[in-house]
Scaffold this motif. Structure first.
Motif, PDB file in Angstrom:
ATOM      1  N   GLY A  33       0.808  -1.222   0.000  1.00 34.63           N
ATOM      2  CA  GLY A  33       0.000   0.000   0.000  1.00 34.63           C
ATOM      3  C   GLY A  33       0.834   1.262   0.000  1.00 34.63           C
ATOM      4  O   GLY A  33       2.058   1.233  -0.221  1.00 34.63           O
ATOM      5  N   ASP A  34       0.162   2.364   0.284  1.00 30.20           N
ATOM      6  CA  ASP A  34       0.804   3.680   0.279  1.00 30.20           C
ATOM      7  C   ASP A  34       0.931   4.294   1.674  1.00 30.20           C
ATOM      8  O   ASP A  34       1.626   5.293   1.843  1.00 30.20           O
ATOM      9  N   VAL A  35       0.242   3.723   2.668  1.00 25.59           N
ATOM     10  CA  VAL A  35       0.176   4.338   3.989  1.00 25.59           C
ATOM     11  C   VAL A  35       1.101   3.582   4.951  1.00 25.59           C
ATOM     12  O   VAL A  35       0.895   2.389   5.200  1.00 25.59           O
ATOM     13  N   PRO A  36       2.125   4.246   5.506  1.00 22.33           N
ATOM     14  CA  PRO A  36       3.023   3.572   6.453  1.00 22.33           C
ATOM     15  C   PRO A  36       2.252   3.092   7.689  1.00 22.33           C
ATOM     16  O   PRO A  36       1.505   3.856   8.296  1.00 22.33           O
ATOM     17  N   LEU A  37       2.450   1.827   8.036  1.00 25.32           N
ATOM     18  CA  LEU A  37       1.765   1.232   9.189  1.00 25.32           C
ATOM     19  C   LEU A  37       2.563   1.419  10.472  1.00 25.32           C
ATOM     20  O   LEU A  37       2.010   1.398  11.566  1.00 25.32           O
ATOM     21  N   SER A  40       8.955   2.010  10.705  1.00 26.71           N
ATOM     22  CA  SER A  40      10.017   1.371   9.927  1.00 26.71           C
ATOM     23  C   SER A  40      10.019   1.796   8.468  1.00 26.71           C
ATOM     24  O   SER A  40      11.050   1.774   7.811  1.00 26.71           O
ATOM     25  N   GLY A  41       8.854   2.166   7.953  1.00 27.81           N
ATOM     26  CA  GLY A  41       8.738   2.500   6.545  1.00 27.81           C
ATOM     27  C   GLY A  41       8.632   1.284   5.654  1.00 27.81           C
ATOM     28  O   GLY A  41       8.403   1.399   4.456  1.00 27.81           O
ATOM     29  N   VAL A  42       8.785   0.092   6.221  1.00 28.39           N
ATOM     30  CA  VAL A  42       8.700  -1.147   5.454  1.00 28.39           C
ATOM     31  C   VAL A  42       7.239  -1.556   5.275  1.00 28.39           C
ATOM     32  O   VAL A  42       6.832  -1.958   4.184  1.00 28.39           O
ATOM     33  N   LEU A  43       6.465  -1.469   6.329  1.00 28.83           N
ATOM     34  CA  LEU A  43       5.057  -1.863   6.275  1.00 28.83           C
ATOM     35  C   LEU A  43       4.219  -0.711   5.754  1.00 28.83           C
ATOM     36  O   LEU A  43       4.133   0.351   6.379  1.00 28.83           O
ATOM     37  N   LYS A  44       3.617  -0.916   4.578  1.00 26.48           N
ATOM     38  CA  LYS A  44       2.764   0.101   3.953  1.00 26.48           C
ATOM     39  C   LYS A  44       1.512  -0.598   3.446  1.00 26.48           C
ATOM     40  O   LYS A  44       1.603  -1.576   2.710  1.00 26.48           O
ATOM     41  N   VAL A  45       0.359  -0.085   3.854  1.00 25.84           N
ATOM     42  CA  VAL A  45      -0.917  -0.719   3.544  1.00 25.84           C
ATOM     43  C   VAL A  45      -1.879   0.300   2.947  1.00 25.84           C
ATOM     44  O   VAL A  45      -1.587   1.493   2.898  1.00 25.84           O
ATOM     45  N   SER A  46      -3.054  -0.171   2.543  1.00 27.92           N
ATOM     46  CA  SER A  46      -4.096   0.736   2.075  1.00 27.92           C
ATOM     47  C   SER A  46      -4.634   1.531   3.267  1.00 27.92           C
ATOM     48  O   SER A  46      -4.430   1.151   4.423  1.00 27.92           O
ATOM     49  N   ALA A  48      -7.710   1.808   4.275  1.00 27.20           N
ATOM     50  CA  ALA A  48      -8.682   0.988   5.024  1.00 27.20           C
ATOM     51  C   ALA A  48      -7.968   0.001   5.936  1.00 27.20           C
ATOM     52  O   ALA A  48      -8.361  -0.181   7.095  1.00 27.20           O
ATOM     53  N   SER A  49      -6.908  -0.642   5.442  1.00 28.73           N
ATOM     54  CA  SER A  49      -6.142  -1.579   6.266  1.00 28.73           C
ATOM     55  C   SER A  49      -5.427  -0.845   7.400  1.00 28.73           C
ATOM     56  O   SER A  49      -5.344  -1.348   8.522  1.00 28.73           O
ATOM     57  N   TYR A  50      -4.916   0.340   7.121  1.00 37.75           N
ATOM     58  CA  TYR A  50      -4.265   1.123   8.171  1.00 37.75           C
ATOM     59  C   TYR A  50      -5.251   1.437   9.302  1.00 37.75           C
ATOM     60  O   TYR A  50      -4.946   1.209  10.473  1.00 37.75           O
ATOM     61  N   ASP A  51      -6.401   1.956   8.939  1.00 35.30           N
ATOM     62  CA  ASP A  51      -7.391   2.336   9.952  1.00 35.30           C
ATOM     63  C   ASP A  51      -7.782   1.142  10.826  1.00 35.30           C
ATOM     64  O   ASP A  51      -7.897   1.263  12.039  1.00 35.30           O
ATOM     65  N   TYR A  52      -7.973  -0.002  10.211  1.00 36.14           N
ATOM     66  CA  TYR A  52      -8.379  -1.213  10.930  1.00 36.14           C
ATOM     67  C   TYR A  52      -7.227  -1.782  11.761  1.00 36.14           C
ATOM     68  O   TYR A  52      -7.367  -2.051  12.952  1.00 36.14           O
ATOM     69  N   THR A  53      -6.071  -1.955  11.125  1.00 33.82           N
ATOM     70  CA  THR A  53      -4.941  -2.636  11.757  1.00 33.82           C
ATOM     71  C   THR A  53      -4.262  -1.784  12.821  1.00 33.82           C
ATOM     72  O   THR A  53      -3.953  -2.271  13.906  1.00 33.82           O
ATOM     73  N   ARG A  54      -4.010  -0.524  12.536  1.00 35.70           N
ATOM     74  CA  ARG A  54      -3.309   0.329  13.499  1.00 35.70           C
ATOM     75  C   ARG A  54      -4.105   0.452  14.795  1.00 35.70           C
ATOM     76  O   ARG A  54      -3.543   0.374  15.888  1.00 35.70           O
ATOM     77  N   ALA A  55      -5.416   0.642  14.675  1.00 39.53           N
ATOM     78  CA  ALA A  55      -6.260   0.751  15.874  1.00 39.53           C
ATOM     79  C   ALA A  55      -6.185  -0.532  16.707  1.00 39.53           C
ATOM     80  O   ALA A  55      -6.141  -0.482  17.942  1.00 39.53           O
ATOM     81  N   TYR A  56      -6.151  -1.681  16.048  1.00 38.29           N
ATOM     82  CA  TYR A  56      -6.046  -2.956  16.749  1.00 38.29           C
ATOM     83  C   TYR A  56      -4.672  -3.107  17.391  1.00 38.29           C
ATOM     84  O   TYR A  56      -4.552  -3.404  18.578  1.00 38.29           O
ATOM     85  N   TRP A  57      -3.614  -2.900  16.611  1.00 35.10           N
ATOM     86  CA  TRP A  57      -2.254  -3.068  17.133  1.00 35.10           C
ATOM     87  C   TRP A  57      -2.008  -2.186  18.357  1.00 35.10           C
ATOM     88  O   TRP A  57      -1.312  -2.591  19.277  1.00 35.10           O
ATOM     89  N   ASP A  58      -2.555  -0.973  18.351  1.00 40.60           N
ATOM     90  CA  ASP A  58      -2.325  -0.052  19.458  1.00 40.60           C
ATOM     91  C   ASP A  58      -2.967  -0.523  20.760  1.00 40.60           C
ATOM     92  O   ASP A  58      -2.622  -0.014  21.831  1.00 40.60           O
TER      93      ASP A  58
END
Length: 192
Positions: A33-37, A40-46, A48-58
């Motif tokens: 994707g285009d949005v850094p998760l 690190s700059g390695v993980l980049k997602v869409s 929608a995936s950022y909004d879902y995943t980042r909130a969970y990981w936090d």
């Protein structure tokens, strides 16, 4: 206490790795994707995936994993993955020889004891249990509150099953569904 969540990326036919423990394309969505998760700059997602995943990981305080995963990852070099505070390893064996006793890893015999230790460490944060044999054992023991899976459009045909060797029916509630790029994020509360 925080929720206990079973989680992994999974193939469309229910596998978290191939027969040789390799994940194949299961994690490609984390770098396509285009949005850094993370920083690190390695993980980049869409987005929608950022909004879902980042909130969970936090929200994750502790991860519970089996000794097999610990050994495959070489103990993440003593640093819990994704900024998590602690890892509880389900194992009948002691920590590896030469293991840094100060590393935030806890070696516990049995799934029930591991979840109890993880909940103690996590407080009101989420306890994440890796899918597979350990996650399946926790589900079978009634310890899982929620099942999360990132379904990737690939069919493995065989390999390591998401639910491990679970051989009994478990009812899940209606899912929350989020469409990412080359991934479908599903979140099922476990019916009690």
């Amino acid at each position: 206490m925080g929720k206990v969540v079973m989680y992994s990326s999974v193939s469309a036919d229910g596998f978290i790795a191939g027969e040789n423990d390799q994940p194949g394309p299961l994690f490609d969505w984390l770098t396509s994707g285009d949005v850094p998760l993370d920083e690190s700059g390695v993980l980049k997602v869409s987005q929608a995936s950022y909004d879902y995943t980042r909130a969970y990981w936090d929200q994750i305080g502790v991860t519970v994993a089996g000794r097999h995963v610990f050994d495959l990852t070489e103990g993440w070099d003593g640093k819990p993955p994704s900024g998590i505070d602690h890892v509880v390893v389900v194992t009948h064996r002691p920590a590896p020889e030469g293991w840094d006793a100060e590393a935030p890893f806890h070696f516990v015999d049995g799934v029930k004891a591991a979840v109890a230790k993880a909940q103690e460490l996590a407080g009101d944060r989420i306890v994440e249990i890796a899918a597979g044999d350990v996650g399946g054992q926790a589900l079978a023991a009634g310890l899982v509150d929620e099942v999360r899976m990132d379904v990737v459009p690939v069919v493995f045909g065989s390999g390591k099953r998401y639910f491990g060797s679970v051989n009994a029916q478990h009812l899940l509630e209606n899912p929350e569904v989020v469409q990412g790029d080359r991934v479908l994020h599903l979140r099922y509360p476990v019916r009690r």
